[in-house]
Write a protein that holds these residues in place. Sequence first.
Motif, PDB file in Angstrom:
ATOM      1  N   THR A 183       9.229   4.915   8.671  1.00 23.26           N
ATOM      2  CA  THR A 183      10.062   4.465   9.784  1.00 23.26           C
ATOM      3  C   THR A 183       9.531   3.086  10.190  1.00 23.26           C
ATOM      4  OG1 THR A 183       8.615   5.426  11.466  1.00 23.26           O
ATOM      5  CG2 THR A 183      10.346   6.852  10.546  1.00 23.26           C
ATOM      6  N   PRO A 184      10.280   2.362  11.029  1.00 22.83           N
ATOM      7  CA  PRO A 184       9.759   1.073  11.495  1.00 22.83           C
ATOM      8  C   PRO A 184       8.378   1.190  12.143  1.00 22.83           C
ATOM      9  CG  PRO A 184      12.087   1.243  12.006  1.00 22.83           C
ATOM     10  CD  PRO A 184      11.684   2.577  11.476  1.00 22.83           C
ATOM     11  N   ALA A 185       8.106   2.320  12.780  1.00 19.65           N
ATOM     12  CA  ALA A 185       6.814   2.499  13.445  1.00 19.65           C
ATOM     13  C   ALA A 185       5.676   2.739  12.462  1.00 19.65           C
ATOM     14  CB  ALA A 185       6.895   3.662  14.427  1.00 19.65           C
ATOM     15  N   SER A 186       5.995   3.294  11.302  1.00 22.41           N
ATOM     16  CA  SER A 186       4.939   3.664  10.356  1.00 22.41           C
ATOM     17  C   SER A 186       4.869   2.758   9.130  1.00 22.41           C
ATOM     18  CB  SER A 186       5.140   5.105   9.889  1.00 22.41           C
ATOM     19  OG  SER A 186       6.357   5.242   9.163  1.00 22.41           O
ATOM     20  N   ALA A 187       5.809   1.823   8.978  1.00 24.23           N
ATOM     21  CA  ALA A 187       5.881   1.019   7.761  1.00 24.23           C
ATOM     22  C   ALA A 187       4.580   0.266   7.481  1.00 24.23           C
ATOM     23  CB  ALA A 187       7.052   0.039   7.853  1.00 24.23           C
ATOM     24  N   ALA A 188       4.063  -0.455   8.479  1.00 24.60           N
ATOM     25  CA  ALA A 188       2.846  -1.240   8.271  1.00 24.60           C
ATOM     26  C   ALA A 188       1.655  -0.338   7.978  1.00 24.60           C
ATOM     27  CB  ALA A 188       2.579  -2.106   9.492  1.00 24.60           C
ATOM     28  N   LEU A 189       1.579   0.794   8.657  1.00 25.17           N
ATOM     29  CA  LEU A 189       0.458   1.708   8.448  1.00 25.17           C
ATOM     30  C   LEU A 189       0.524   2.340   7.062  1.00 25.17           C
ATOM     31  CD1 LEU A 189      -2.049   3.006   9.649  1.00 25.17           C
ATOM     32  CD2 LEU A 189      -0.595   4.799  10.609  1.00 25.17           C
ATOM     33  N   ILE A 190       1.715   2.704   6.612  1.00 23.87           N
ATOM     34  CA  ILE A 190       1.860   3.277   5.276  1.00 23.87           C
ATOM     35  C   ILE A 190       1.510   2.247   4.206  1.00 23.87           C
ATOM     36  CG2 ILE A 190       3.578   4.076   3.602  1.00 23.87           C
ATOM     37  CD1 ILE A 190       4.852   5.726   5.802  1.00 23.87           C
ATOM     38  N   ALA A 191       1.895   0.995   4.432  1.00 28.59           N
ATOM     39  CA  ALA A 191       1.544  -0.053   3.481  1.00 28.59           C
ATOM     40  C   ALA A 191       0.026  -0.197   3.386  1.00 28.59           C
ATOM     41  CB  ALA A 191       2.176  -1.375   3.895  1.00 28.59           C
ATOM     42  N   ASP A 192      -0.637  -0.159   4.532  1.00 26.56           N
ATOM     43  CA  ASP A 192      -2.092  -0.253   4.537  1.00 26.56           C
ATOM     44  C   ASP A 192      -2.712   0.976   3.864  1.00 26.56           C
ATOM     45  OD1 ASP A 192      -4.485  -1.808   5.836  1.00 26.56           O
ATOM     46  OD2 ASP A 192      -4.857   0.303   6.273  1.00 26.56           O
ATOM     47  N   ALA A 193      -2.142   2.152   4.130  1.00 23.74           N
ATOM     48  CA  ALA A 193      -2.647   3.379   3.510  1.00 23.74           C
ATOM     49  C   ALA A 193      -2.468   3.340   1.993  1.00 23.74           C
ATOM     50  CB  ALA A 193      -1.936   4.594   4.101  1.00 23.74           C
ATOM     51  N   ALA A 194      -1.358   2.766   1.521  1.00 24.34           N
ATOM     52  CA  ALA A 194      -1.133   2.650   0.076  1.00 24.34           C
ATOM     53  C   ALA A 194      -2.212   1.772  -0.557  1.00 24.34           C
ATOM     54  CB  ALA A 194       0.251   2.076  -0.195  1.00 24.34           C
ATOM     55  N   MET A 195      -2.556   0.682   0.105  1.00 21.91           N
ATOM     56  CA  MET A 195      -3.628  -0.179  -0.385  1.00 21.91           C
ATOM     57  C   MET A 195      -4.954   0.572  -0.426  1.00 21.91           C
ATOM     58  SD  MET A 195      -6.413  -1.892   1.050  1.00 21.91           S
ATOM     59  CE  MET A 195      -5.942  -2.113   2.755  1.00 21.91           C
ATOM     60  N   VAL A 196      -5.224   1.357   0.613  1.00 20.07           N
ATOM     61  CA  VAL A 196      -6.463   2.127   0.681  1.00 20.07           C
ATOM     62  C   VAL A 196      -6.524   3.144  -0.460  1.00 20.07           C
ATOM     63  CG1 VAL A 196      -7.655   3.887   2.032  1.00 20.07           C
ATOM     64  CG2 VAL A 196      -6.867   1.802   3.143  1.00 20.07           C
ATOM     65  N   VAL A 197      -5.398   3.792  -0.756  1.00 13.95           N
ATOM     66  CA  VAL A 197      -5.355   4.754  -1.863  1.00 13.95           C
ATOM     67  C   VAL A 197      -5.674   4.058  -3.186  1.00 13.95           C
ATOM     68  CG1 VAL A 197      -3.839   6.245  -3.234  1.00 13.95           C
ATOM     69  CG2 VAL A 197      -3.783   6.359  -0.724  1.00 13.95           C
ATOM     70  N   SER A 198      -5.115   2.883  -3.391  1.00  8.83           N
ATOM     71  CA  SER A 198      -5.386   2.166  -4.637  1.00  8.83           C
ATOM     72  C   SER A 198      -6.868   1.799  -4.749  1.00  8.83           C
ATOM     73  CB  SER A 198      -4.520   0.906  -4.724  1.00  8.83           C
ATOM     74  OG  SER A 198      -4.924  -0.077  -3.792  1.00  8.83           O
ATOM     75  N   LEU A 199      -7.522   1.488  -3.632  1.00  5.77           N
ATOM     76  CA  LEU A 199      -8.956   1.225  -3.662  1.00  5.77           C
ATOM     77  C   LEU A 199      -9.734   2.476  -4.056  1.00  5.77           C
ATOM     78  CD1 LEU A 199      -9.459  -0.966  -0.445  1.00  5.77           C
ATOM     79  CD2 LEU A 199      -9.369  -1.732  -2.821  1.00  5.77           C
TER      80      LEU A 199
END
Length: 256
Positions: A177-193
């Motif tokens: 959602t608009p509220a979670s988009a930035a956080l999910i993007a950051d979480a995706a980066m964290v998963v890749s790390l």
Amino acid sequence: MTGGPKASRRVICAALAGAAALSATLFPGAAALAGPADKLRDSLSRGRSAEISAPPIARFVAQDGRVFVLDRTQPAPMLKFEDSPEVWVLSPSPAPRGDVIYKNDLGEPMLRATRLGGVTLFSRQRPAGEPVSLAGGGVPLRLGGLSPQALSERMLQASVRSGRAARRQVVFEAEATPASAALIADAAMVVSLAFVRLAGRDRDALGQVDSVRFSEGRRPSASLADGVLTIVVSPGHGLAGRPSSDRVAKAIRTAD
């Protein structure tokens, strides 16, 4: 006559108390000069915890030259190394001798502050810790807004990076959602790390993951079942609303 000495002592005590009060009235600066010492003595006697003697947002440099920013302007302190995109969310807890240990979301120590003003950094390279020194100011560690297109691009990048680490395709999916988009993007980066880190230690564990799914929930979490790595984010908590790369790696390693 037997009451004479006691009465005299009472008179002397009263006189001394009166003199002290008169001195404070006539010489108010004397109380101010004694204040710092009194406060320090009271702090030590009451066993107050240590605090980091630095600006709320500050850069530190470790003995080995590694630099990080510590942001204490938010409910949860946050730390970010200059050589990594991940922001670590810390939880302070009391330690012996009035020290404070700042731990990650797995309860592992990352920083220790002493009552004498010293700060120690703990890392995989230096598990016993190394001293750090103040190196200047820093910038706030916060999430910004993110468009749906930007989120898709970040998800694709994280998927490709994770697939390379696992040497197999790993699909990333999100219910954003608009509220979670930035956080999910950051979480995706964290998963890749987490994938990249596991590739150098336990690549076989990555063979269990076919896809990664992101969704919103009340509390952040990471779990793996039936080939699906589920990452739950909580937008109301900001960067503290997603699991760290260490927590993600642990979820992959310990899956049944």
